[in-house]
Design a protein around this motif. Structure first.
Motif, PDB file in Angstrom:
ATOM      1  N   TYR A   1       0.697  -1.205   0.027  1.00  0.00           N
ATOM      2  CA  TYR A   1      -0.077  -0.077   0.066  1.00  0.00           C
ATOM      3  C   TYR A   1       0.839   1.065  -0.183  1.00  0.00           C
ATOM      4  O   TYR A   1       1.809   1.275   0.726  1.00  0.00           O
TER       5      TYR A   1
ATOM      6  N   SER B   1       0.588   5.408   0.617  1.00  0.00           N
ATOM      7  CA  SER B   1      -0.332   6.464   1.391  1.00  0.00           C
ATOM      8  C   SER B   1       0.239   7.542   1.207  1.00  0.00           C
ATOM      9  O   SER B   1       1.513   7.882   1.645  1.00  0.00           O
TER      10      SER B   1
ATOM     11  N   GLN C   1      -5.046  13.649   1.847  1.00  0.00           N
ATOM     12  CA  GLN C   1      -5.486  12.426   1.060  1.00  0.00           C
ATOM     13  C   GLN C   1      -5.443  11.364   1.967  1.00  0.00           C
ATOM     14  O   GLN C   1      -4.295  10.437   2.082  1.00  0.00           O
ATOM     15  N   ARG C   2      -6.318  10.910   2.732  1.00  0.00           N
ATOM     16  CA  ARG C   2      -6.340   9.631   3.679  1.00  0.00           C
ATOM     17  C   ARG C   2      -6.641   8.444   2.712  1.00  0.00           C
ATOM     18  O   ARG C   2      -7.712   7.793   2.946  1.00  0.00           O
TER      19      ARG C   2
ATOM     20  N   ASP D   1     -16.781   6.577  -3.155  1.00  0.00           N
ATOM     21  CA  ASP D   1     -17.385   6.062  -1.869  1.00  0.00           C
ATOM     22  C   ASP D   1     -16.956   4.734  -1.389  1.00  0.00           C
ATOM     23  O   ASP D   1     -17.535   4.198  -0.719  1.00  0.00           O
TER      24      ASP D   1
ATOM     25  N   ARG E   1      -9.226  -1.569   2.986  1.00  0.00           N
ATOM     26  CA  ARG E   1      -8.781  -1.715   4.544  1.00  0.00           C
ATOM     27  C   ARG E   1      -7.485  -2.635   4.321  1.00  0.00           C
ATOM     28  O   ARG E   1      -7.397  -3.383   3.616  1.00  0.00           O
ATOM     29  N   THR E   2      -6.331  -2.020   5.148  1.00  0.00           N
ATOM     30  CA  THR E   2      -5.235  -2.682   4.957  1.00  0.00           C
ATOM     31  C   THR E   2      -5.130  -4.217   5.403  1.00  0.00           C
ATOM     32  O   THR E   2      -4.254  -5.077   5.120  1.00  0.00           O
TER      33      THR E   2
ATOM     34  N   VAL F   1     -10.433   5.435  -0.528  1.00  0.00           N
ATOM     35  CA  VAL F   1     -10.531   5.857   0.851  1.00  0.00           C
ATOM     36  C   VAL F   1      -9.761   4.556   1.957  1.00  0.00           C
ATOM     37  O   VAL F   1     -10.255   3.615   1.671  1.00  0.00           O
ATOM     38  N   ASN F   2      -9.153   5.318   2.764  1.00  0.00           N
ATOM     39  CA  ASN F   2      -8.691   4.400   3.818  1.00  0.00           C
ATOM     40  C   ASN F   2      -9.771   4.077   4.963  1.00  0.00           C
ATOM     41  O   ASN F   2     -10.119   5.116   5.634  1.00  0.00           O
TER      42      ASN F   2
ATOM     43  N   GLY G   1      -9.966   2.549   7.528  1.00  0.00           N
ATOM     44  CA  GLY G   1      -9.325   2.524   8.811  1.00  0.00           C
ATOM     45  C   GLY G   1      -9.649   3.553   9.683  1.00  0.00           C
ATOM     46  O   GLY G   1      -9.627   3.792  10.717  1.00  0.00           O
ATOM     47  N   ILE G   2     -10.494   4.594   9.114  1.00  0.00           N
ATOM     48  CA  ILE G   2     -10.808   5.716   9.866  1.00  0.00           C
ATOM     49  C   ILE G   2     -12.292   5.568  10.514  1.00  0.00           C
ATOM     50  O   ILE G   2     -13.120   4.849  10.274  1.00  0.00           O
ATOM     51  N   GLU G   3     -12.336   6.423  11.830  1.00  0.00           N
ATOM     52  CA  GLU G   3     -13.540   6.071  12.611  1.00  0.00           C
ATOM     53  C   GLU G   3     -14.702   6.513  11.899  1.00  0.00           C
ATOM     54  O   GLU G   3     -14.469   7.581  10.834  1.00  0.00           O
TER      55      GLU G   3
END
Lengths: 674, 674
Positions: A548, A550, A557-558, A585, A589-590, A660-661, A663-665
């Motif tokens: 990945y 990032s 740019q998450r 949209d 996820r890693t 989009v990553n 892993g974001i809340e």
């Protein structure tokens, strides 16, 4: 004479690597398709100096549509000469000859040679260096002339061009009878250094050095900035400006806001900036090599690395694209790297990444650091290679990282400003010169290998022949077999690039003893004893697992992008037909596994490695809470293909590199509405 | 006569709420401080029509520094008249009288009244409506005249202004002898509707309606866009333009790219856009109220809500700020909401949020939906209130959500373009009119309460006095005590806004039976029976716990902001002195607890609720991997204060509203370098 545009003749591509295939396509299809465009648009005949209806079109100001036609012809000649060296083609040969005749006949008695200012505005020569590309066109004529003379070994093109350079040199410079001008679009500088390098024309070196030194002088002409001085001479308000200048007096658009040595960040039009720095690097290299002292060497060197670092660390996309801003086709502020139009930008012009490759190649002669070759390779396999369709007939000018409804991922056969397609031809024509460089001193020979593919390098040392062959399935696999052939009287040092993404992991077979090998700044150095004992050896670069990428956190740019070896991947609706919103949209996820598959695409016959992972759709609404967890329930398969593969297999033009990553809340969307 | 600038006289602020204190500060300090600025800069005397040295300054083009001086005077008069109504002040009174004398004396025989085009360019009246603010200045003179006549009850100012309007009405309109112009900077439209509302001047209504209708007509004048027609008349190239126009022909800068009813998104200069829409809303309201038919009512209404929704859903910051782009002081593309200069923007001009409040207030008369009042309150307590120092002497024009080295969080005493400070005075002067509105029909009375504070509303119905008092510690606590006093002959309906962030949670004491209460579109409606039985009751809005706000995912702002009630918070180095990089590398997590503390600031005497949570520093480097987990080891305390509190207590000007959402996975930074 180290320029890849000269040295490529020593390299023969072998096998059917991705690069070889692309070169064959250009040789067999693209050169002719581009010629057809030159003919059908009127460019082909422009040096006949007859009137063309487009010359009346005043809808673009101040740059009319035909202003770069000279350079389109010149770049085609240059590319054609490179491919003629590969494989003779009678039609291409006779076309080059005809064009050269036309160019010769177009030259004015005093040496002047420019279509627009001969046919359309003959009384306005040199009146607007800032915008009007006169010297840019001259630069491309120089490059065409060098390529022509190298292939044809005659002076039919280089003689009139050198006469033109004499005229330019009389016009511009620090002398009493000269004015302090320099080109708004740099190009001639690097061309003049190449000319000097080939012909020893020291006036060309001096003129290029003058252009670099004078650039951005706030008081160059009569106490004024040259571009203000010439504007006042034209009687124009400072508030009169083309759309490339967002505000008045934005000389940063053409890197003339300050002397180059004082510029802190890389600014403005990205092709101009990288052509300019390529010339700076070349000036430093040639002055060192030929003991031509230039004042403030350290300041030039500092500026070169400072601007390079700014470009790569803060203004480059993960694809090697540069230039976030469409309006001025150039750099935004540090870390401003939106993926597409709907995020506020992303230009990543094809020519700019080609120029970044040229710049990286020049710097490698000053500082053999794998970082520069890494960037060169990144640009080549991604932002550059994505710019041509696999059939060699369609191109992109802008290389966004994400499509949108306003800017789908599509190709065109040609552009009114047609700089990019012939630049691809020039680059791939001379690509052999980018793979490696070499040198010798007495019996000591070195070869620095920057790129891996299937190819053979052959050159003479002390009247003996040295050849180095490399054979690999790069960019899909990391193993390269080398075979050196050299007289035993020579001591040959080989340096092999170890890409940063390999994280130092490699296997050499047979393994050298520790005293025969050194790893420094991204290159494995094999000493002559190892090479003599093992003329056939192999290097396997490890680290071809998908990984990945990032972007820097300051880019906002998450996102996560997938890469494998030098290849950066994208997702397209061709493989993921359920997508309807340009993958905007979709999140990844890693922690979801990535699998890979080697495929041959039915439509194009292209073999490639596809990747597959899972994705989820995020609920997007600004009137409700959006609990991501609910949407995670239904993952979908997501297929990734190389970015260069995009827009080749139909589909609806939906594409994205950075997803989009996930892993974001989850958060609360503002504003809260019922 | 429902405008808050008229109705505020019926409200008396009581107690020492945040709003009361701010009004007192403006009344006692700011009005005088601004007068001092008017005097010291030369503005005060501009209507004497003498030459001022600044008139020679040609460094700004086409808008010279003094172009809005007329409006600065007018806005000060307007604000002064509002505060005079609160508390008489002999010095302010005599100053207003003197200024009015000067304005009267400055009027030309034909009614014309503009400083620049009388003194500096007397032969160029009405030659550049697009840029030159002639009609904008006229609009502010109208508003000053209305305020003046309401307070002084004489015609000394309104008479010359109505004469000027007559002249304007003769010049512009659809008639044979008129030209099809309209103001580049809208303002006069809303002023004309207010004038009509106060005086019944139907010509004012018609002129405003014409300005709105003609705007953006592509063929308004002689088959051309009016701004092209007048430009050609001036003999100017279309490529000649001020820095506010990034490209030529960008009429969207002044909302003239298309007729208003055809505009799809809100564009350009944000103050112009919101003043314009305020006039549209007023036209719809007044035409409905007074049965003045306007063509295409539905199209006007659709455009109003479409552009409002676009603004609030896609172009508004969590602070209520609007306008991401400094260059044109206005809107960027959808969802482009960078927090600060180093991210590419954030303007959020003070005047724009004041105008958004004006617009929201107008729409509440068309559609009583708590959403509009929520936005009105959001703007008031955050982007508007942050624009003045607690001592009333220093201001901000731009209200970024994050500082940077280039743009620290600091205040100025004045601005060359001084629109914002007197706009604060005008708004707070008339703030009582924004708290609530009321109406009656026969014996039925209603009061809609939009904002909670300490205040009393008093008005007459059928020659009886009605009063409603509210008492609360808003914005810190949600409980408001109401006390109604009305003759028993009246049936009084009360509607009380329930903010969206309360998520429907409230307590009414005494509790009404279900048939006495209705909740609709963000308002609790108490029926006359409940009100009659309980003239004293209390509403407690729940939901004052700290909560996180997170911008729309398409903004690429993966940030968390803290809010509590209507207050949005920021972090400042004054409370967090360890910070050195503007909180750019600080991340927070929603899973760390937030505590709150009520404090009185020693320096300013201001009481407020501070919040505290934990934060971590993210390692930021583009040459290494950055394992966030390692850095999570050492959390720090992070203190939050209300955004309006910023830049009041010293410090180094480091501030941020949205902090990195630390719930994101660690990633690999590109490009990878050793």
């Amino acid at each position: 004479m180290s320029h890849p545009q000269i040295t490529f003749r020593k390299t023969k591509f072998q096998g059917d690597s991705v690069l070889s295939k692309r070169r064959q396509t250009i040789s067999r299809t693209t050169v002719r398709a581009q010629l057809e465009q030159l003919r059908s648009t009127g460019r082909y005949d422009c040096f006949k100096l007859k009137w063309h209806p487009i010359y009346e079109d005043k809808s673009m100001w101040p740059v009319p549509f035909h202003l770069f036609w000279d350079s389109d012809i010149a770049k085609w000649i240059e590319g054609a000469c490179y491919f003629l060296a590969d494989e003779y083609d009678a039609e291409i040969d006779s076309t080059v000859r005809e064009l050269v005749c036309m160019i010769r006949a177009a030259q004015q008695d005093d040496g002047y040679l420019n279509v627009h200012y001969t046919v359309v505005e003959p009384d306005k020569r040199w009146s607007n260096l800032r915008d009007m590309h006169e010297l840019y066109n001259a630069g491309h004529l120089i490059e065409a002339a060098i390529a022509h003379t190298e292939y044809y070994r005659n002076g039919l093109l280089i003689e009139p061009i050198e006469k033109y350079i004499d005229l330019i040199g009389k016009q511009f410079g620090p002398g009493q009878a000269q004015v302090r001008g320099y080109p708004g679009h740099p190009e001639i500088e690097l061309a003049l250094f190449r000319l000097y390098s080939v012909t020893g024309n020291t006036a060309a070196f001096d003129l290029a050095q003058y252009f670099l030194t004078e650039r951005g002088n706030p008081e160059g002409q009569d106490g004024k900035h040259y571009y203000d001085w010439e504007r006042e001479k034209r009687g124009e308000s400072p508030w009169l400006r083309s759309d490339s200048y967002p505000m008045h007096g934005n000389f940063w658009y053409c890197q003339a806001h300050a002397p180059i040595t004082e510029q802190k960040t890389i600014e403005g039009h990205s092709v101009r900036a990288t052509y300019l720095l390529t010339a700076v690097a070349d000036m430093l290299y040639l002055s060192q090599k030929d003991n031509r002292a230039i004042p403030n060497t350290q300041a030039w060197s500092d500026a070169l690395y400072r601007l390079w670092d700014n470009m790569v660390d803060k203004k480059m996309y993960v694809t090697g694209g540069i230039g976030a801003m469409a309006q001025w086709e150039g750099f935004g502020i540090d870390h401003f790297l939106p993926q597409g139009t709907d995020e506020g930008g992303c230009y990543a012009e094809t020519c700019a990444s080609i120029a970044a490759m040229m710049l990286a190649e020049r710097i490698l002669h000053l500082d053999l650091d794998g970082h520069y070759a890494d960037i060169m390779e990144l640009c080549l396999y991604n932002n550059v290679m994505t710019a041509m369709s696999l059939d060699g007939k369609a191109f992109t000018y802008i290389n966004q990282l994400a499509s949108s409804e306003a800017d789908k991922s599509v190709r065109e056969e040609w552009f009114w400003c047609a700089c990019c397609p012939p630049n691809l031809t020039r680059l791939f024509g001379s690509l052999g010169g980018y793979l490696w460089d070499h040198g010798s001193e007495e019996d000591n020979v070195f070869i620095n290998v920057h790129l891996y593919t299937g190819a053979e390098l052959a050159f003479e040392v002390n009247e003996s022949s040295v050849t180095l062959a490399q054979k690999s399935n790069w960019p899909w696999e990391g193993k390269t077999d080398f075979q050196l052939s050299a007289p035993s009287s020579l001591r040959t040092t080989l340096r092999l690039r170890l890409p940063a993404w390999a994280k130092g992991a490699y296997v050499l077979t047979p393994p050298p003893s520790p005293d025969r090998i050194k790893i420094e700044k991204g290159y494995i150095t094999l000493d002559p004893a190892y090479v003599a004992e093992n003329p056939a050896f192999s290097l396997e670069v490890l680290g071809f697992e998908p990984r990945y990428l990032s972007p820097h956190p300051y880019t906002n740019q998450r996102t996560l992008s997938l890469a494998r070896g030098p290849i950066v991947y994208c997702v397209e609706d061709a493989d993921n037909p359920w997508e309807t919103n340009h993958f905007k949209d979709v999140f990844v996820r890693t922690d979801s596994p990535v699998t890979e598959k080697t495929l041959i695409d039915e439509k194009t016959g292209e073999d490639y490695v596809a990747l597959q992972s899972k994705c989820w759709k995020q609920a997007v609404s600004n009137r409700v809470l959006y609990p991501i967890e609910d949407d995670c329930a239904e993952p979908r398969d997501l297929v990734f293909v190389p970015y260069y593969f995009r827009a080749n297999r139909g589909g609806r033009g939906q594409m994205r590199v950075g997803l989009v990553n996930g892993g974001i809340e989850s958060g609360i969307i503002f504003p809260e509405r019922e």
